[in-house]
Design a protein around this motif. Sequence first.
Motif, PDB file in Angstrom:
ATOM      1  N   VAL A 121      16.329  24.476 -16.642  1.00 34.01           N
ATOM      2  CA  VAL A 121      15.295  24.771 -15.651  1.00 34.01           C
ATOM      3  C   VAL A 121      15.234  26.278 -15.428  1.00 34.01           C
ATOM      4  CG1 VAL A 121      14.540  24.433 -13.270  1.00 34.01           C
ATOM      5  CG2 VAL A 121      15.670  22.562 -14.491  1.00 34.01           C
ATOM      6  N   LYS A 122      14.018  26.847 -15.509  1.00 36.69           N
ATOM      7  CA  LYS A 122      13.812  28.244 -15.137  1.00 36.69           C
ATOM      8  C   LYS A 122      13.203  28.275 -13.742  1.00 36.69           C
ATOM      9  CE  LYS A 122      11.830  32.670 -16.484  1.00 36.69           C
ATOM     10  NZ  LYS A 122      11.117  33.444 -17.513  1.00 36.69           N
ATOM     11  N   SER A 123      13.903  28.925 -12.817  1.00 33.90           N
ATOM     12  CA  SER A 123      13.470  28.936 -11.423  1.00 33.90           C
ATOM     13  C   SER A 123      12.268  29.852 -11.230  1.00 33.90           C
ATOM     14  CB  SER A 123      14.618  29.389 -10.521  1.00 33.90           C
ATOM     15  OG  SER A 123      14.200  29.418  -9.178  1.00 33.90           O
ATOM     16  N   ARG A 124      11.268  29.356 -10.511  1.00 34.61           N
ATOM     17  CA  ARG A 124      10.072  30.145 -10.193  1.00 34.61           C
ATOM     18  C   ARG A 124      10.127  30.701  -8.774  1.00 34.61           C
ATOM     19  NH1 ARG A 124       8.469  30.771 -15.350  1.00 34.61           N
ATOM     20  NH2 ARG A 124       8.352  28.749 -16.407  1.00 34.61           N
ATOM     21  N   LYS A 125      11.252  30.471  -8.084  1.00 33.23           N
ATOM     22  CA  LYS A 125      11.358  30.920  -6.696  1.00 33.23           C
ATOM     23  C   LYS A 125      12.828  31.095  -6.324  1.00 33.23           C
ATOM     24  CE  LYS A 125       9.400  27.068  -5.410  1.00 33.23           C
ATOM     25  NZ  LYS A 125       8.843  25.942  -4.610  1.00 33.23           N
ATOM     26  N   ARG A 141      21.386  34.881 -15.489  1.00 34.07           N
ATOM     27  CA  ARG A 141      20.768  35.759 -14.494  1.00 34.07           C
ATOM     28  C   ARG A 141      20.635  37.141 -15.119  1.00 34.07           C
ATOM     29  NH1 ARG A 141      23.216  35.196  -8.741  1.00 34.07           N
ATOM     30  NH2 ARG A 141      21.841  33.366  -8.832  1.00 34.07           N
ATOM     31  N   GLY A 142      19.401  37.492 -15.495  1.00 29.61           N
ATOM     32  CA  GLY A 142      19.205  38.731 -16.238  1.00 29.61           C
ATOM     33  C   GLY A 142      19.814  38.593 -17.618  1.00 29.61           C
ATOM     34  N   TYR A 145      25.437  35.714 -18.484  1.00 28.29           N
ATOM     35  CA  TYR A 145      25.587  34.267 -18.561  1.00 28.29           C
ATOM     36  C   TYR A 145      26.894  33.866 -17.889  1.00 28.29           C
ATOM     37  CZ  TYR A 145      21.967  34.658 -22.120  1.00 28.29           C
ATOM     38  OH  TYR A 145      20.801  34.932 -22.783  1.00 28.29           O
ATOM     39  N   GLU A 146      26.850  32.780 -17.148  1.00 30.27           N
ATOM     40  CA  GLU A 146      28.053  32.312 -16.466  1.00 30.27           C
ATOM     41  C   GLU A 146      28.195  30.804 -16.664  1.00 30.27           C
ATOM     42  OE1 GLU A 146      30.090  32.339 -12.000  1.00 30.27           O
ATOM     43  OE2 GLU A 146      28.183  33.367 -12.368  1.00 30.27           O
ATOM     44  N   ILE A 147      29.362  30.390 -17.146  1.00 33.12           N
ATOM     45  CA  ILE A 147      29.664  28.975 -17.323  1.00 33.12           C
ATOM     46  C   ILE A 147      30.184  28.408 -16.002  1.00 33.12           C
ATOM     47  CG2 ILE A 147      31.203  27.334 -18.471  1.00 33.12           C
ATOM     48  CD1 ILE A 147      29.116  28.293 -20.320  1.00 33.12           C
ATOM     49  N   ALA A 148      29.701  27.221 -15.634  1.00 34.54           N
ATOM     50  CA  ALA A 148      30.139  26.542 -14.404  1.00 34.54           C
ATOM     51  C   ALA A 148      30.110  27.498 -13.216  1.00 34.54           C
ATOM     52  CB  ALA A 148      31.538  25.962 -14.589  1.00 34.54           C
ATOM     53  N   PRO A 149      28.949  28.085 -12.906  1.00 34.95           N
ATOM     54  CA  PRO A 149      28.878  29.104 -11.855  1.00 34.95           C
ATOM     55  C   PRO A 149      29.168  28.536 -10.473  1.00 34.95           C
ATOM     56  CG  PRO A 149      26.681  28.417 -12.476  1.00 34.95           C
ATOM     57  CD  PRO A 149      27.631  27.752 -13.439  1.00 34.95           C
ATOM     58  N   ARG A 150      29.751  29.353  -9.630  1.00 37.25           N
ATOM     59  CA  ARG A 150      29.991  28.978  -8.234  1.00 37.25           C
ATOM     60  C   ARG A 150      28.976  29.709  -7.351  1.00 37.25           C
ATOM     61  NH1 ARG A 150      32.700  26.071 -10.902  1.00 37.25           N
ATOM     62  NH2 ARG A 150      34.856  25.406 -10.532  1.00 37.25           N
ATOM     63  N   ASP A 158      16.058  32.956 -12.534  1.00 39.05           N
ATOM     64  CA  ASP A 158      17.329  32.405 -13.014  1.00 39.05           C
ATOM     65  C   ASP A 158      17.037  31.237 -13.952  1.00 39.05           C
ATOM     66  OD1 ASP A 158      18.912  34.138 -11.629  1.00 39.05           O
ATOM     67  OD2 ASP A 158      19.649  32.680 -10.161  1.00 39.05           O
ATOM     68  N   VAL A 159      17.871  31.078 -14.956  1.00 36.62           N
ATOM     69  CA  VAL A 159      17.793  29.917 -15.839  1.00 36.62           C
ATOM     70  C   VAL A 159      19.091  29.130 -15.671  1.00 36.62           C
ATOM     71  CG1 VAL A 159      17.641  29.106 -18.219  1.00 36.62           C
ATOM     72  CG2 VAL A 159      16.298  31.088 -17.494  1.00 36.62           C
ATOM     73  N   ILE A 160      18.973  27.838 -15.360  1.00 33.20           N
ATOM     74  CA  ILE A 160      20.159  27.011 -15.181  1.00 33.20           C
ATOM     75  C   ILE A 160      20.078  25.775 -16.071  1.00 33.20           C
ATOM     76  CG2 ILE A 160      20.685  27.778 -12.836  1.00 33.20           C
ATOM     77  CD1 ILE A 160      19.319  25.275 -11.775  1.00 33.20           C
ATOM     78  N   VAL A 161      21.237  25.347 -16.556  1.00 32.42           N
ATOM     79  CA  VAL A 161      21.357  24.074 -17.262  1.00 32.42           C
ATOM     80  C   VAL A 161      22.131  23.147 -16.339  1.00 32.42           C
ATOM     81  CG1 VAL A 161      22.288  22.864 -19.264  1.00 32.42           C
ATOM     82  CG2 VAL A 161      21.311  25.144 -19.538  1.00 32.42           C
ATOM     83  N   VAL A 162      21.525  22.001 -15.992  1.00 34.89           N
ATOM     84  CA  VAL A 162      22.115  21.089 -15.019  1.00 34.89           C
ATOM     85  C   VAL A 162      22.293  19.705 -15.629  1.00 34.89           C
ATOM     86  CG1 VAL A 162      21.138  22.329 -13.052  1.00 34.89           C
ATOM     87  CG2 VAL A 162      19.845  20.462 -14.083  1.00 34.89           C
ATOM     88  N   ARG A 163      23.235  18.930 -15.066  1.00 34.41           N
ATOM     89  CA  ARG A 163      23.420  17.546 -15.494  1.00 34.41           C
ATOM     90  C   ARG A 163      23.542  16.654 -14.271  1.00 34.41           C
ATOM     91  NH1 ARG A 163      29.721  17.344 -17.666  1.00 34.41           N
ATOM     92  NH2 ARG A 163      30.655  18.142 -15.750  1.00 34.41           N
TER      93      ARG A 163
END
Length: 383
Positions: A121-125, A141-142, A145-150, A158-163
């Motif tokens: 998902v690429k966030s639009r807001k 973010r820019g 890249y961060e794995i398992a971000p807190r 921001d681009v996130i991969v979620v499950r």
Amino acid sequence: MSKRFKGESLRDILINLKYYSSIAVDLAMYSLAFRDNLAAIEVLKMEETIDDLYKEAIAKLIIAFRSTTYLQQALGLISIASSLDTISDAAGDIASVVLRGYPTHAYITAIMCHGEAVGLVKSRKHYKGVPARVDVLLLKRGDRYEIAPRTESILEDDVIVVRGPIEEVLEVARTLGEESLSKEKCGLEVSMQALGGDALALTLLSLKAISRSMLDLAFYSLLSNDKSIADTVAEMEVYADKLYHELLEHLFTTSYPGRSSEMVSLAVLTKSLEEISDAALRISNVIRYGQYAQVMSHVVSEGEEAYTRVKFKLREPLSLRGLGLEDRGFIPIAIYREGDWIAPVSSDVQIKSEDEIILKYYRVGEEIRILEELRERGLEPIR
């Protein structure tokens, strides 16, 4: 050997080993289904990290259990660490298919949106927190890249991969203004046609579902030190092997849509799922063979994935779909009914009074509120 983990306790190393191996599998599946080279590269990086964690875990175990007093517990911990390393190797094999340029068969994309799903998902807001009960596997973010971000908030672009459950993954996309992710994009249109009667597609879907259920049940058997659940995993492994051999027959004898090079992606995924089911069996064997140690429960209970066992208290039967569990971020793993376990679980199954259900969810929000939501649905937590 890497020095990154030398100062960590055995418990912390095993917690990280479990968490990263779980992420690696789902990220690898995502990379294959949607041809994402970046995600595939991250999987291979994680595989190296997991190898370092595994080596450090073995080194600590050799030092800690030099006497024979706790030999069985030491063997159990070694088996768990080895199994988690095997799972990450299977994830690495899947990711390598992507990086070598092999095309992905449409069936693989289709099965990604059945049960627990993974999506980009690429966030639009800007959004404070995470807008649904999902696990964030990767944050871009820019240029970072961060794995398992807190992270406590999602920023615009921001681009996130979620499950998580498919409805929760889609809810993330809707809330963040990402309109390109939909059930159709996930491949459900393909699946309605492909999975309606094609033996190869149906068998692949079954193997994916049972290998995932076996792994979750194996972890739950560690959490609760429950031999009956561990025995169920062993029974499921027999069926998983049957599915694996059926898939091999289909791959070599069935005429299916797509170019012949797509057989590579199907073959590697099939083998990797079989390796994951074998690893789940080895984890459950720790309980079956009396090799339990208290640290094993801590490893499962302190991870991002949480498990609970609930009893259905309503008098009238209700379909699992009617309970709306996946809409609230709960993933049904297995049902206990009159002395038998039912797994994997179909959303159409009827839940009866006194049935017990093992649920998985991700630690987003307060545990008390999460358990109250279960009670409102006639489900009383018992473990």
